[in-house]
Write a protein that holds these residues in place. Structure first.
Motif, PDB file in Angstrom:
ATOM      1  N   ARG A  86     -39.786  37.319  29.174  1.00 39.27           N
ATOM      2  CA  ARG A  86     -38.656  37.616  29.713  1.00 39.27           C
ATOM      3  C   ARG A  86     -37.637  37.188  30.428  1.00 39.27           C
ATOM      4  O   ARG A  86     -36.513  36.467  30.786  1.00 39.27           O
ATOM      5  CB  ARG A  86     -38.917  39.030  31.135  1.00 39.27           C
ATOM      6  N   GLN A  89     -36.014  35.546  27.757  1.00 40.53           N
ATOM      7  CA  GLN A  89     -33.943  36.360  27.504  1.00 40.53           C
ATOM      8  C   GLN A  89     -32.939  36.938  28.269  1.00 40.53           C
ATOM      9  O   GLN A  89     -31.748  36.917  28.406  1.00 40.53           O
ATOM     10  CB  GLN A  89     -34.726  38.628  27.495  1.00 40.53           C
ATOM     11  N   ASP A  93     -28.921  35.835  27.984  1.00 44.28           N
ATOM     12  CA  ASP A  93     -28.119  36.621  28.580  1.00 44.28           C
ATOM     13  C   ASP A  93     -27.096  35.681  29.407  1.00 44.28           C
ATOM     14  O   ASP A  93     -26.154  35.734  29.086  1.00 44.28           O
ATOM     15  CB  ASP A  93     -28.517  37.704  29.947  1.00 44.28           C
ATOM     16  N   ASP A 171     -33.107  42.805  19.077  1.00 41.52           N
ATOM     17  CA  ASP A 171     -33.698  42.277  20.990  1.00 41.52           C
ATOM     18  C   ASP A 171     -31.737  42.095  21.764  1.00 41.52           C
ATOM     19  O   ASP A 171     -32.390  41.392  22.696  1.00 41.52           O
ATOM     20  CB  ASP A 171     -34.654  41.517  21.173  1.00 41.52           C
ATOM     21  N   ASP A 251     -41.446  30.433  23.579  1.00 41.40           N
ATOM     22  CA  ASP A 251     -40.890  31.423  24.745  1.00 41.40           C
ATOM     23  C   ASP A 251     -40.380  30.098  26.524  1.00 41.40           C
ATOM     24  O   ASP A 251     -38.812  30.127  26.272  1.00 41.40           O
ATOM     25  CB  ASP A 251     -41.480  32.335  25.574  1.00 41.40           C
TER      26      ASP A 251
END
Length: 280
Positions: A86, A89, A93, A171, A251
């Motif tokens: 998360r 991501q 964004d 995604d 990540d």
């Protein structure tokens, strides 16, 4: 010695902490309510950054603030909660809103690193005398921002990993109508071209037997991103055995790369209180 400068760790920790569930300082189920306090999440987060950057063992990084067992257990807890994925991501964004991802130009390539401990994603390395190695098939946008990866043994060829790597585009939400995928000569085959045509993608593939420097196309962005990732010693020489743990460290590294690139590009166009004195 800090693993990362404060202008980078503070925004990372601020967003990371917002994703963590609230926990009491003491366990409410203890009959006397007098056991040891829960180790601060910030301490564990800083330890994970040091592990990622310096590549040392858990025992070497443990000290009086927390043990190696605590670092591992808290890491596994955060992996189960999906915090690392998360966080990555959210970084993508925010980069897309402020700077903008260059999604009409995609680059994909593989990179082989050492995996002395073996593990779920390790295999015999063809470039390291058959020792255990790890291959990642990485994908970046037109600037080099990491969009996703697929982990496999070092003995796997790049071409079969292209399809699952391109699946990571799902995604990212809405995509441009015209996308060009830049590939090296290892992908030069009719099967690769058919795969790209099925997905409505254009391929710019180097031809086998023809010398073509990576600077001649957009492939150099993914090569630079591999170098950025290999600067984290935990990824360049991976001792983790479980794929979920390796993905979590990737990540975290990709988040650092994305946030650092965002700050670097915004330095000349934006002003904020904690802005570094010079361009990072």
């Amino acid at each position: 010695m800090p693993a990362l400068p404060s202008w980078l760790t503070e925004p990372l920790w601020g967003q990371f902490a917002a994703l963590l569930p609230e926990r009491p300082e003491y366990h409410p189920g203890h009959p006397l309510g007098c056991h040891r306090r829960r180790i601060s999440d910030r301490v564990i987060f800083d330890k994970l950054l040091q592990l990622l950057r310096f590549g040392c063992s858990y025992e070497a990084i443990a000290d009086t603030t927390c043990s190696a067992t605590t670092i591992r257990s808290r890491r596994d807890e955060w992996i189960r909660l999906g915090v690392f994925a998360r966080l990555k991501q959210i970084a993508l964004d925010s980069y897309d809103r402020i700077i903008g991802l260059v999604l009409d130009q995609i680059a994909v390539d593989g990179s082989i690193t050492k995996a002395p401990g073996g593990g779920e994603a390790a295999g015999r390395s063809p470039v390291d005398r058959g020792k255990q190695g790890l291959k990642r098939s990485g994908m970046t946008d037109g600037y080099g921002i990491p969009l996703g990866r697929v982990l496999a043994g070092a003995n796997r060829h790049d071409s079969p990993l292209l399809a699952p790597t391109l699946d990571r585009l799902d995604d990212l939400g809405p995509l441009p109508d015209d996308i060009t995928v830049h590939l090296d000569a290892g992908y030069d085959s009719d099967k690769t071209r058919a795969l790209l045509n099925e997905r409505g993608l254009h391929g710019r593939i180097a031809h086998k037997g023809e010398k073509a420097p990576s600077q001649a196309s957009q492939r150099w962005h993914v090569e630079r991103t591999h170098a950025w990732q290999n600067a984290f010693c935990r990824l360049a020489r991976c001792y983790e055995r479980r794929t979920t743990v390796i993905d979590a460290f990737f990540d975290l590294a990709d988040t650092i790369i994305t946030v650092r690139s965002r700050i670097r590009q915004a330095w000349t166009t934006h002003r904020w209180d904690e802005r570094p004195d010079r361009r990072p």
